[in-house]
Design a protein around this motif. Structure first.
Motif, PDB file in Angstrom:
ATOM      1  N   ARG A 136      42.670  37.139  40.317  1.00 57.97           N
ATOM      2  CA  ARG A 136      43.280  38.449  40.604  1.00 57.97           C
ATOM      3  C   ARG A 136      44.241  38.358  41.781  1.00 57.97           C
ATOM      4  NH1 ARG A 136      38.050  41.050  39.665  1.00 57.97           N
ATOM      5  NH2 ARG A 136      37.817  41.093  41.908  1.00 57.97           N
ATOM      6  N   ALA A 137      43.831  37.575  42.790  1.00 52.53           N
ATOM      7  CA  ALA A 137      44.692  37.442  43.970  1.00 52.53           C
ATOM      8  C   ALA A 137      46.018  36.777  43.592  1.00 52.53           C
ATOM      9  CB  ALA A 137      43.978  36.645  45.056  1.00 52.53           C
ATOM     10  N   TYR A 138      45.955  35.791  42.702  1.00 51.50           N
ATOM     11  CA  TYR A 138      47.195  35.147  42.250  1.00 51.50           C
ATOM     12  C   TYR A 138      48.056  36.123  41.445  1.00 51.50           C
ATOM     13  CZ  TYR A 138      46.454  30.317  43.770  1.00 51.50           C
ATOM     14  OH  TYR A 138      46.324  29.187  44.519  1.00 51.50           O
ATOM     15  N   ALA A 139      47.404  36.935  40.607  1.00 51.90           N
ATOM     16  CA  ALA A 139      48.160  37.901  39.805  1.00 51.90           C
ATOM     17  C   ALA A 139      48.908  38.875  40.722  1.00 51.90           C
ATOM     18  CB  ALA A 139      47.225  38.650  38.860  1.00 51.90           C
ATOM     19  N   GLU A 140      48.245  39.278  41.814  1.00 47.80           N
ATOM     20  CA  GLU A 140      48.907  40.190  42.758  1.00 47.80           C
ATOM     21  C   GLU A 140      50.072  39.494  43.456  1.00 47.80           C
ATOM     22  OE1 GLU A 140      45.990  41.763  45.450  1.00 47.80           O
ATOM     23  OE2 GLU A 140      44.780  42.539  43.786  1.00 47.80           O
ATOM     24  N   ALA A 141      49.861  38.218  43.798  1.00 48.63           N
ATOM     25  CA  ALA A 141      50.931  37.471  44.462  1.00 48.63           C
ATOM     26  C   ALA A 141      52.152  37.350  43.539  1.00 48.63           C
ATOM     27  CB  ALA A 141      50.436  36.086  44.878  1.00 48.63           C
ATOM     28  N   VAL A 142      51.907  37.152  42.242  1.00 49.50           N
ATOM     29  CA  VAL A 142      53.007  37.073  41.286  1.00 49.50           C
ATOM     30  C   VAL A 142      53.766  38.394  41.268  1.00 49.50           C
ATOM     31  CG1 VAL A 142      53.586  36.890  38.824  1.00 49.50           C
ATOM     32  CG2 VAL A 142      51.930  35.321  39.828  1.00 49.50           C
ATOM     33  N   GLY A 143      53.014  39.495  41.325  1.00 53.74           N
ATOM     34  CA  GLY A 143      53.640  40.815  41.373  1.00 53.74           C
ATOM     35  C   GLY A 143      54.595  40.920  42.557  1.00 53.74           C
ATOM     36  N   ARG A 144      54.135  40.471  43.708  1.00 52.47           N
ATOM     37  CA  ARG A 144      54.994  40.536  44.907  1.00 52.47           C
ATOM     38  C   ARG A 144      56.191  39.616  44.758  1.00 52.47           C
ATOM     39  NH1 ARG A 144      49.756  39.894  47.290  1.00 52.47           N
ATOM     40  NH2 ARG A 144      48.881  41.986  47.319  1.00 52.47           N
ATOM     41  N   LEU A 145      55.972  38.467  44.105  1.00 47.79           N
ATOM     42  CA  LEU A 145      57.061  37.510  43.924  1.00 47.79           C
ATOM     43  C   LEU A 145      58.185  38.100  43.069  1.00 47.79           C
ATOM     44  CD1 LEU A 145      57.864  34.576  44.555  1.00 47.79           C
ATOM     45  CD2 LEU A 145      56.631  33.861  42.498  1.00 47.79           C
ATOM     46  N   VAL A 146      57.819  38.951  42.115  1.00 53.24           N
ATOM     47  CA  VAL A 146      58.854  39.568  41.285  1.00 53.24           C
ATOM     48  C   VAL A 146      59.318  40.902  41.868  1.00 53.24           C
ATOM     49  CG1 VAL A 146      58.108  38.409  39.182  1.00 53.24           C
ATOM     50  CG2 VAL A 146      57.218  40.684  39.688  1.00 53.24           C
ATOM     51  N   GLY A 147      58.877  41.201  43.087  1.00 55.27           N
ATOM     52  CA  GLY A 147      59.443  42.343  43.787  1.00 55.27           C
ATOM     53  C   GLY A 147      58.590  43.586  43.877  1.00 55.27           C
ATOM     54  N   THR A 197      48.328  26.434  42.848  1.00 52.15           N
ATOM     55  CA  THR A 197      49.209  27.578  43.042  1.00 52.15           C
ATOM     56  C   THR A 197      50.403  27.525  42.087  1.00 52.15           C
ATOM     57  OG1 THR A 197      48.568  27.811  45.350  1.00 52.15           O
ATOM     58  CG2 THR A 197      50.712  28.735  44.733  1.00 52.15           C
ATOM     59  N   ALA A 198      51.014  26.344  41.961  1.00 50.46           N
ATOM     60  CA  ALA A 198      52.167  26.217  41.058  1.00 50.46           C
ATOM     61  C   ALA A 198      51.751  26.573  39.630  1.00 50.46           C
ATOM     62  CB  ALA A 198      52.730  24.803  41.115  1.00 50.46           C
ATOM     63  N   ALA A 199      50.561  26.097  39.223  1.00 49.76           N
ATOM     64  CA  ALA A 199      50.068  26.386  37.871  1.00 49.76           C
ATOM     65  C   ALA A 199      49.830  27.886  37.705  1.00 49.76           C
ATOM     66  CB  ALA A 199      48.787  25.607  37.602  1.00 49.76           C
ATOM     67  N   ALA A 200      49.188  28.497  38.708  1.00 45.31           N
ATOM     68  CA  ALA A 200      48.844  29.917  38.608  1.00 45.31           C
ATOM     69  C   ALA A 200      50.100  30.790  38.636  1.00 45.31           C
ATOM     70  CB  ALA A 200      47.910  30.314  39.746  1.00 45.31           C
ATOM     71  N   LEU A 201      51.003  30.517  39.557  1.00 48.18           N
ATOM     72  CA  LEU A 201      52.195  31.365  39.673  1.00 48.18           C
ATOM     73  C   LEU A 201      53.090  31.242  38.438  1.00 48.18           C
ATOM     74  CD1 LEU A 201      53.310  30.976  43.423  1.00 48.18           C
ATOM     75  CD2 LEU A 201      51.814  32.704  42.403  1.00 48.18           C
ATOM     76  N   SER A 202      53.268  30.010  37.951  1.00 54.12           N
ATOM     77  CA  SER A 202      54.143  29.863  36.787  1.00 54.12           C
ATOM     78  C   SER A 202      53.538  30.562  35.575  1.00 54.12           C
ATOM     79  CB  SER A 202      54.423  28.385  36.499  1.00 54.12           C
ATOM     80  OG  SER A 202      53.234  27.671  36.389  1.00 54.12           O
ATOM     81  N   THR A 203      52.213  30.438  35.433  1.00 50.90           N
ATOM     82  CA  THR A 203      51.558  31.127  34.316  1.00 50.90           C
ATOM     83  C   THR A 203      51.715  32.643  34.466  1.00 50.90           C
ATOM     84  OG1 THR A 203      49.951  29.330  34.197  1.00 50.90           O
ATOM     85  CG2 THR A 203      49.374  31.364  33.060  1.00 50.90           C
ATOM     86  N   GLY A 204      51.551  33.122  35.695  1.00 41.37           N
ATOM     87  CA  GLY A 204      51.692  34.558  35.956  1.00 41.37           C
ATOM     88  C   GLY A 204      53.100  35.053  35.658  1.00 41.37           C
ATOM     89  N   LEU A 205      54.095  34.269  36.034  1.00 40.34           N
ATOM     90  CA  LEU A 205      55.486  34.669  35.783  1.00 40.34           C
ATOM     91  C   LEU A 205      55.752  34.720  34.276  1.00 40.34           C
ATOM     92  CD1 LEU A 205      57.222  32.558  38.582  1.00 40.34           C
ATOM     93  CD2 LEU A 205      57.155  35.067  38.468  1.00 40.34           C
ATOM     94  N   ALA A 206      55.196  33.741  33.552  1.00 42.06           N
ATOM     95  CA  ALA A 206      55.380  33.723  32.094  1.00 42.06           C
ATOM     96  C   ALA A 206      54.652  34.896  31.443  1.00 42.06           C
ATOM     97  CB  ALA A 206      54.884  32.399  31.518  1.00 42.06           C
ATOM     98  N   LEU A 207      53.459  35.230  31.961  1.00 39.52           N
ATOM     99  CA  LEU A 207      52.706  36.367  31.419  1.00 39.52           C
ATOM    100  C   LEU A 207      53.494  37.664  31.576  1.00 39.52           C
ATOM    101  CD1 LEU A 207      49.056  35.653  32.667  1.00 39.52           C
ATOM    102  CD2 LEU A 207      49.842  35.717  30.291  1.00 39.52           C
ATOM    103  N   ARG A 208      54.321  37.706  32.612  1.00 38.38           N
ATOM    104  CA  ARG A 208      55.134  38.896  32.823  1.00 38.38           C
ATOM    105  C   ARG A 208      56.427  38.844  32.021  1.00 38.38           C
ATOM    106  NH1 ARG A 208      54.631  42.211  37.484  1.00 38.38           N
ATOM    107  NH2 ARG A 208      52.527  42.023  38.311  1.00 38.38           N
ATOM    108  N   GLY A 209      56.548  37.838  31.197  1.00 38.05           N
ATOM    109  CA  GLY A 209      57.672  37.804  30.260  1.00 38.05           C
ATOM    110  C   GLY A 209      58.840  36.933  30.668  1.00 38.05           C
ATOM    111  N   GLY A 210      58.774  36.340  31.879  1.00 38.02           N
ATOM    112  CA  GLY A 210      59.864  35.468  32.292  1.00 38.02           C
ATOM    113  C   GLY A 210      59.684  34.090  31.669  1.00 38.02           C
ATOM    114  N   LYS A 211      60.750  33.555  31.081  1.00 39.07           N
ATOM    115  CA  LYS A 211      60.629  32.207  30.532  1.00 39.07           C
ATOM    116  C   LYS A 211      60.541  31.232  31.708  1.00 39.07           C
ATOM    117  CE  LYS A 211      62.383  29.134  27.002  1.00 39.07           C
ATOM    118  NZ  LYS A 211      63.534  28.665  26.253  1.00 39.07           N
ATOM    119  N   THR A 212      59.432  30.494  31.766  1.00 36.90           N
ATOM    120  CA  THR A 212      59.106  29.735  32.972  1.00 36.90           C
ATOM    121  C   THR A 212      58.809  28.272  32.673  1.00 36.90           C
ATOM    122  OG1 THR A 212      58.099  31.750  33.862  1.00 36.90           O
ATOM    123  CG2 THR A 212      57.554  29.685  34.977  1.00 36.90           C
ATOM    124  N   VAL A 213      59.334  27.403  33.536  1.00 32.61           N
ATOM    125  CA  VAL A 213      58.953  25.992  33.453  1.00 32.61           C
ATOM    126  C   VAL A 213      58.413  25.570  34.812  1.00 32.61           C
ATOM    127  CG1 VAL A 213      61.346  25.250  33.937  1.00 32.61           C
ATOM    128  CG2 VAL A 213      59.744  23.625  32.957  1.00 32.61           C
TER     129      VAL A 213
END
Lengths: 270, 87
Positions: free
Chosen positions: A235-246, A19-35
């Motif tokens: 896809r489910a992780y990508a949707e979760a990332v969407g919710r995480l960013v609001g 989950t940490a790997a998927a969410l961080s990658t998803g956040l970075a894909l959306r343009g947020g600088k992520t570690v």
């Protein structure tokens, strides 16, 4: 303003690192600088899931001890722009992770990053405590399974009382991420339903990751599963990332595909 | 078995990739080579030697490592100042 997000669960093996790997990658894909930081000192594994295990030179403990600079220990992802991994050490020294060291590292990362994702170890010991202490928000990962739900409940209690935010009297948003959800078994009554888990844990649901072969495949090749855009889990992780960013997309509970007679006959005979 | 498999051109299975990655990694870890613990010391000493001749900015040092099955490459990149004056 940088946001510190902890991925935690209490119980081991429920999918924190995935989950940490998927969410961080998803956040970075959306343009947020992520570690994404591995807090599991002694049992490093995030590097394997992220596929950068052969590039680890320095780690979190080296940085805390002043043996390496932060930017020397950060591993830049080769696939996704804006994504970095901070691996942990394989040391067996339990005290290697110091509280002020972790605070210093997180504070200096805040100056440079939009998202700091902390991959918590299992348990409620030092590593797990420090992974969640500085968090602004928490993702509580649970399987629809009794021991995992109980441990998640324990973790929610700790987040609510022992995190820095809690100590300062601030709220700590917590989200439930249900992983390894097998809709066929739920429909057969063999597995806890989403509503059951949600009712017990009583924190908002940020996503349901279905049991999916792609997760093992992704870990085999060292690619965060979110990059497998065709897979259900990705896809489910990508949707979760969407919710995480609001984003305000409702969580859809996966349903078992209706199988035709032909298909059922084939499965029977298989 | 798929047609591709039949003709022996099957894409590499992910389990095979997992096995190879683990073999490389564990070979290093068991050999105690993962004890990259010596790297900070190594870096300090290399820098000390170089500093005897050239001024080096701590921020301009990059160390990278790439492990392969039979060899590992440790790369130390030190950016020297343009003037590169002797001390």
């Amino acid at each position: 303003m940088a946001k510190v997000i902890v991925v935690t669960s209490g119980k081991g093996g429920v999918g924190k690192t995935t989950t940490a790997a998927a969410l961080s990658t998803g956040l970075a894909l959306r343009g947020g600088k992520t570690v994404v930081i591995d807090f599991d000192v002694g049992l490093r594994n995030l590097d394997l899931i992220m596929g950068c295990e052969r590039r680890v030179v320095y780690d979190l403990i080296n940085v805390i001890n002043g043996d390496a600079k932060l930017n020397q220990a950060l591993i830049k992802d080769k696939r996704v722009e804006n994504l970095y991994v901070l691996p942990t050490s394989q040391t067996r020294d339990k005290d290697a992770l110091s509280q002020d060291g972790v605070e210093r590292v997180i504070e200096s990362l805040k100056a440079d990053f939009d998202y700091i994702v902390c991959d918590s170890p299992a348990g409620i010991e030092r590593g797990a405590y420090l992974a969640m202490y500085y968090a602004d928000e928490a993702i509580v990962v649970s399987n629809p399974e009794v021991s995992s739900v109980r441990d998640a409940d324990r973790m929610i209690g700790l987040l609510t009382s022992k995190s820095r935010r809690a100590e300062l009297g601030e709220t700590m948003p917590q989200h439930l991420l249900l992983t390894r959800y097998d809709c066929e078994r739920v429909e057969k009554g063999e597995m806890l339903k989403v509503e059951d888990v949600q009712e017990i844990l009583a924190i908002p649901l940020i996503g349901i990751i279905p049991e999916c072969p792609s997760v093992l495949q992704a870990s085999n090749i060292g690619t965060p599963v979110i990059l497998d855009e065709k897979s259900q889990a990705g896809r489910a992780y990508a949707e979760a990332v969407g919710r995480l960013v609001g984003e305000n997309t409702p969580v859809v509970v996966p349903k078992a595909a209706k199988r035709g007679l032909f298909d059922r006959l084939l499965r029977r005979s298989a | 078995m798929s047609i591709l498999n039949f003709f022996g051109r099957a894409p590499k299975k992910s389990a095979e990739a997992a096995r190879e990655r683990l073999q490389i990694l564990l070979a290093h870890e068991r050999a105690g080579l993962q004890g990259t613990d010596f790297l900070p010391q190594l870096q300090r000493e290399i820098l000390d030697v170089i500093r005897r001749y050239v001024e080096v900015d701590d921020e301009r040092v990059q160390v990278s490592l790439d492990r392969e099955q039979h060899l590992s490459v440790l790369e130390v990149n030190i950016e020297l100042p343009v003037s590169g004056q002797r001390r």
